[in-house]
Design a protein around this motif. Structure first.
Motif, PDB file in Angstrom:
ATOM      1  N   PHE A   1       0.832  -1.204   0.000  1.00 50.82           N
ATOM      2  CA  PHE A   1       0.000   0.000   0.000  1.00 50.82           C
ATOM      3  C   PHE A   1       0.866   1.254   0.000  1.00 50.82           C
ATOM      4  O   PHE A   1       0.613   2.201  -0.766  1.00 50.82           O
ATOM      5  N   LEU A   2       1.872   1.297   0.849  1.00 45.69           N
ATOM      6  CA  LEU A   2       2.736   2.474   0.925  1.00 45.69           C
ATOM      7  C   LEU A   2       3.443   2.732  -0.399  1.00 45.69           C
ATOM      8  O   LEU A   2       3.561   3.878  -0.843  1.00 45.69           O
TER       9      LEU A   2
ATOM     10  N   CYS B   1       1.532   7.153  -6.260  1.00 45.96           N
ATOM     11  CA  CYS B   1       0.367   7.954  -6.661  1.00 45.96           C
ATOM     12  C   CYS B   1       0.530   9.417  -6.257  1.00 45.96           C
ATOM     13  O   CYS B   1      -0.098  10.300  -6.856  1.00 45.96           O
ATOM     14  N   SER B   2       1.356   9.674  -5.260  1.00 45.85           N
ATOM     15  CA  SER B   2       1.598  11.038  -4.805  1.00 45.85           C
ATOM     16  C   SER B   2       2.640  11.747  -5.662  1.00 45.85           C
ATOM     17  O   SER B   2       2.963  12.912  -5.409  1.00 45.85           O
TER      18      SER B   2
ATOM     19  N   ALA C   1       0.365  16.194  -0.110  1.00 46.20           N
ATOM     20  CA  ALA C   1      -0.774  17.089   0.103  1.00 46.20           C
ATOM     21  C   ALA C   1      -1.868  16.446   0.948  1.00 46.20           C
ATOM     22  O   ALA C   1      -2.063  15.224   0.920  1.00 46.20           O
ATOM     23  N   PRO C   2      -2.612  17.257   1.706  1.00 47.96           N
ATOM     24  CA  PRO C   2      -3.753  16.739   2.477  1.00 47.96           C
ATOM     25  C   PRO C   2      -4.888  16.316   1.554  1.00 47.96           C
ATOM     26  O   PRO C   2      -4.944  16.693   0.384  1.00 47.96           O
TER      27      PRO C   2
ATOM     28  N   GLN D   1      -7.242  11.949  -6.654  1.00 51.57           N
ATOM     29  CA  GLN D   1      -6.917  10.691  -7.316  1.00 51.57           C
ATOM     30  C   GLN D   1      -6.347   9.623  -6.380  1.00 51.57           C
ATOM     31  O   GLN D   1      -6.506   8.431  -6.639  1.00 51.57           O
ATOM     32  N   ARG D   2      -5.705  10.026  -5.285  1.00 49.01           N
ATOM     33  CA  ARG D   2      -5.158   9.023  -4.355  1.00 49.01           C
ATOM     34  C   ARG D   2      -6.239   8.379  -3.493  1.00 49.01           C
ATOM     35  O   ARG D   2      -6.055   7.265  -2.985  1.00 49.01           O
ATOM     36  N   GLU D   3      -7.360   9.071  -3.308  1.00 50.18           N
ATOM     37  CA  GLU D   3      -8.376   8.619  -2.361  1.00 50.18           C
ATOM     38  C   GLU D   3      -8.924   7.234  -2.684  1.00 50.18           C
ATOM     39  O   GLU D   3      -9.233   6.453  -1.784  1.00 50.18           O
TER      40      GLU D   3
END
Length: 419
Positions: free
Chosen positions: A97-98, A104-105, A162-163, A192-194
């Motif tokens: 996941f990380l 993705c970030s 980013a938050p 997009q990361r959500e």
């Protein structure tokens, strides 16, 4: 906030299933606003898709009231961050996941990637999930910052990751359609990361990992679709908005996957809505509140109440398309109803309708046939709903509404009773 403990989760057994917008709501996924809300600044709020900065403690109080209303009506409330933390208790899953999240970030292998993976990987899992959602500030790396890709000289944001303040709108992450899921592919970078969170939860959390969940759309699909544009009208009809955030191509792909994979769905209604921030998703202008009753913002209609609408059905050649212009007639034909009751936002008044649509007067969450949750600020629309026989539960909304989403936006149903 109610925390769903591991032992409580172990007792829960249910199969994800959504076959309508109005069946008695049984299980729902929420995200309580967290510090990610306080990490919006005037300089970043538009990039983060906000028009204002909510006051966190009041937003949390309002959200807690929302969850309380749901529980009082016998809805099981689950929280996104709790389920994600439960999923990531497995070290192998957490590691993968990380890697996915940092990639993705925007960081590939290198100093920044390694620093983020080391920092986040060494946090306790629940704390790690919170940090990811609220954003990672550069200052946590201290003097090693000079080795990272983002430098204060060329990047004046305090965040290296980013938050994610839009997370409290869980509806957009995915849609359960029948027994399958459409995981969203978000249009804007800020969100997009959500969808990575819901992808991991549905794949690996104990509540879902023993289920066979077919996917009608995946987060890495090229075509863009978001959950707020998807309405499951009954056990064989889905409505999808052609909007700022959902493309025609995505709707065609969704329809194709539904039709050819024994989903039970044989009709997709594609409804064109204005392409702007005020009406970002179909559910901001149109929702189903009873078997034959719908809220609708009248300004989505053209002269003589006409609209651009298509119905999609399976055919020997793939998909059969038909063009329509009358929303009421399309709904009657597709749902097999003699009459349709359209309940206009703000009673159709040109001022009240516009004001209350901006504050999500059309974004009703139906928790049972003829029973909805709405924002209290939309008193004109709420009064009209009651006049049409709808039972209305109002929740406070001064801060939650600043994010441009209402009760439907803030909830992802996982299980409804069949009608």
């Amino acid at each position: 906030m109610e925390i769903v403990k591991r032992r409580e989760l172990a007792k829960m057994v249910f199969q994800t299933r959504i076959k309508s917008e109005i069946g008695k709501l049984k299980v729902v996924l929420l995200k309580r606003p967290g510090k990610e809300i306080e990490n919006i600044t005037p300089a970043t709020m538009h990039e983060l898709l906000f028009d204002d900065i909510p006051y966190l403690s009041e937003a949390q109080r309002e959200h807690d009231k929302f969850a309380e209303v749901l529980r009082q009506n016998k809805v099981k409330v689950l929280y996104l961050d709790d389920l994600l933390a439960e999923t990531l208790k497995n070290k192998a899953i957490k590691n993968t996941f990380l890697k996915d999240l940092i990639t993705c970030s925007g960081f590939t292998r290198g100093a920044t990637y390694d620093a983020l993976k080391d920092y986040l990987g060494n946090l306790e899992t629940q704390n790690m999930v919170s940090k990811i959602m609220e954003g990672v500030r550069k200052e946590v790396f201290g003097k090693t910052l000079k080795n990272l890709r983002s430098f204060p000289e060329i990047d004046n944001t305090p965040f290296i990751m980013a938050p994610m303040p839009n997370l409290y709108f869980t509806r957009d992450l995915a849609s359960i359609i029948g027994k399958g899921a459409s995981i969203s592919s978000m249009t804007f970078k800020a969100r997009q990361r959500e969808t990575l969170f819901i992808e991991y939860i549905l794949k690996s959390h104990p509540l879902f990992s023993n289920q066979t969940i077919p996917y009608w759309h995946r987060r890495d699909d090229i075509t863009k679709i978001e959950g707020g544009d998807v309405l499951v009208l009954n056990n064989h009809v889905v409505a999808v908005g052609i909007s700022e955030r959902t493309s025609v191509e995505a709707i065609e792909n969704l329809a194709s996957n539904l039709f050819k994979n024994d989903s039970g769905y044989d009709t997709v209604i594609a409804i064109k809505i204005p392409n702007n921030h005020a009406m970002m998703h179909l559910d901001t202008v149109f929702t189903m509140v009873n078997y034959d009753q719908f809220t609708v913002y009248p300004d989505i209609m053209q002269e003589h109440r006409k609209m651009d609408i298509w119905t999609l059905h399976p055919s020997s050649e793939g998909i059969e398309y038909k063009k329509h212009s009358d929303l009421q007639q399309v709904l009657k034909d597709c749902l097999g109803l003699d009459e349709i009751d359209l309940i206009y936002t703000g009673k159709g008044d040109p001022v009240a309708a516009m004001r209350e649509q901006w504050n999500d007067g059309s974004n009703t969450l139906t928790i049972a046939p003829g029973e909805v949750v709405t924002y209290n600020r939309n008193y004109v629309s709420n009064e009209l709903l009651r006049e049409h026989g709808i039972k209305v539960h109002e929740i406070p909304s001064s801060e939650l509404s600043r994010g441009r989403g209402g009760p439907r936006c803030m909830s992802m149903p996982l299980l409804r009773a069949d009608l």
